[in-house]
Design a protein around this motif. Structure first.
Motif, PDB file in Angstrom:
ATOM      1  N   MET A   7      -0.943  12.961   0.132  1.00 42.72           N
ATOM      2  CA  MET A   7      -2.342  12.311  -0.200  1.00 42.72           C
ATOM      3  C   MET A   7      -2.667  12.418  -1.521  1.00 42.72           C
ATOM      4  O   MET A   7      -3.146  11.365  -2.145  1.00 42.72           O
ATOM      5  N   VAL A   8      -2.170  13.366  -2.362  1.00 41.41           N
ATOM      6  CA  VAL A   8      -2.448  13.442  -3.661  1.00 41.41           C
ATOM      7  C   VAL A   8      -1.830  12.356  -4.368  1.00 41.41           C
ATOM      8  O   VAL A   8      -2.389  11.658  -5.425  1.00 41.41           O
ATOM      9  N   MET A  15      -5.490   5.024  -8.347  1.00 37.96           N
ATOM     10  CA  MET A  15      -6.195   5.135  -9.324  1.00 37.96           C
ATOM     11  C   MET A  15      -5.438   4.767 -10.612  1.00 37.96           C
ATOM     12  O   MET A  15      -6.177   3.750 -11.404  1.00 37.96           O
ATOM     13  N   LEU A  16      -4.120   4.611 -10.341  1.00 35.51           N
ATOM     14  CA  LEU A  16      -3.317   4.121 -11.431  1.00 35.51           C
ATOM     15  C   LEU A  16      -3.485   2.470 -11.320  1.00 35.51           C
ATOM     16  O   LEU A  16      -3.524   1.651 -12.279  1.00 35.51           O
ATOM     17  N   ILE A 111     -11.182   8.816  -3.033  1.00 36.05           N
ATOM     18  CA  ILE A 111     -11.008  10.098  -1.972  1.00 36.05           C
ATOM     19  C   ILE A 111     -11.645   9.724  -0.688  1.00 36.05           C
ATOM     20  O   ILE A 111     -11.062   9.848   0.385  1.00 36.05           O
ATOM     21  N   MET A 112     -12.711   9.159  -0.740  1.00 38.53           N
ATOM     22  CA  MET A 112     -13.488   8.843   0.573  1.00 38.53           C
ATOM     23  C   MET A 112     -12.840   7.518   1.167  1.00 38.53           C
ATOM     24  O   MET A 112     -12.763   7.799   2.738  1.00 38.53           O
ATOM     25  N   ILE A 113     -12.370   6.617   0.512  1.00 38.30           N
ATOM     26  CA  ILE A 113     -11.671   5.549   1.093  1.00 38.30           C
ATOM     27  C   ILE A 113     -10.432   6.192   1.509  1.00 38.30           C
ATOM     28  O   ILE A 113      -9.956   5.676   2.725  1.00 38.30           O
ATOM     29  N   ASP A 114      -9.733   6.833   0.940  1.00 36.28           N
ATOM     30  CA  ASP A 114      -8.398   7.406   1.468  1.00 36.28           C
ATOM     31  C   ASP A 114      -8.537   8.238   2.595  1.00 36.28           C
ATOM     32  O   ASP A 114      -7.605   8.169   3.576  1.00 36.28           O
ATOM     33  N   ILE A 117      -9.262   5.595   5.573  1.00 36.68           N
ATOM     34  CA  ILE A 117      -7.779   5.295   6.142  1.00 36.68           C
ATOM     35  C   ILE A 117      -7.091   6.075   6.729  1.00 36.68           C
ATOM     36  O   ILE A 117      -6.426   5.692   7.798  1.00 36.68           O
ATOM     37  N   HIS A 118      -6.864   7.244   6.263  1.00 42.63           N
ATOM     38  CA  HIS A 118      -5.865   8.214   6.932  1.00 42.63           C
ATOM     39  C   HIS A 118      -6.400   8.942   8.107  1.00 42.63           C
ATOM     40  O   HIS A 118      -5.783   8.935   9.015  1.00 42.63           O
ATOM     41  N   HIS A 119      -7.925   8.909   8.212  1.00 44.77           N
ATOM     42  CA  HIS A 119      -8.265   9.489   9.484  1.00 44.77           C
ATOM     43  C   HIS A 119      -8.144   8.364  10.658  1.00 44.77           C
ATOM     44  O   HIS A 119      -7.790   8.748  11.648  1.00 44.77           O
TER      45      HIS A 119
END
Length: 129
Positions: A7-8, A15-16, A111-114, A117-119
């Motif tokens: 996740m990190v 971000m990049l 972070i929220m979008i990730d 999507i992951h959820h």
């Protein structure tokens, strides 16, 4: 590799990508001050994201070893935001304030979008089951 490390890495990669888009916008558009503010805000936001991810990792390791941990480094992240505002207010001809603040908030949006999507990927239950 643990789920947290994956996740990190995924969040840092996004971000990049966003930083690269801001650099391209700054270099190739007529809105240089807006993209410069966005770029500065995203750079400080990316550093804040790095700090919070490292602190969470340390707190997780200490919790696993049944030790007490320090804070999450809120003061250093606030200092980064204060530095951003000081630089933008000192050089308003180069940086746009609202764009810089939006750039500073970009990691939290990532972070929220990730998470969303992951959820959705991990939960595959159908309605009513």
């Amino acid at each position: 590799m643990t789920d947290y490390k994956i996740m990190v890495n995924r969040q840092r990669k996004w971000m990049l990508y966003l930083l690269a888009i801001a650099v391209a916008g700054w270099g190739f558009s007529d809105y240089e001050t807006i993209f410069a503010g966005l770029l500065l805000g995203q750079a400080i936001g990316f550093f804040n994201l790095y700090l919070i991810q490292k602190k969470i990792d340390v707190v997780g390791e200490k919790a696993a070893n049944n030790q007490t941990a320090k804070s999450f480094g809120t003061l250093s992240r606030f200092a980064g935001a204060a530095l951003l505002v000081v630089v933008v207010l000192r050089f308003p001809e180069y940086f746009h304030l609202i764009a810089a603040i939006v750039g500073l908030m970009t990691p939290y949006i990532v972070i929220m979008i990730d998470f969303i999507i992951h959820h959705k990927e991990t939960t595959t239950t159908k309605r009513g089951e």
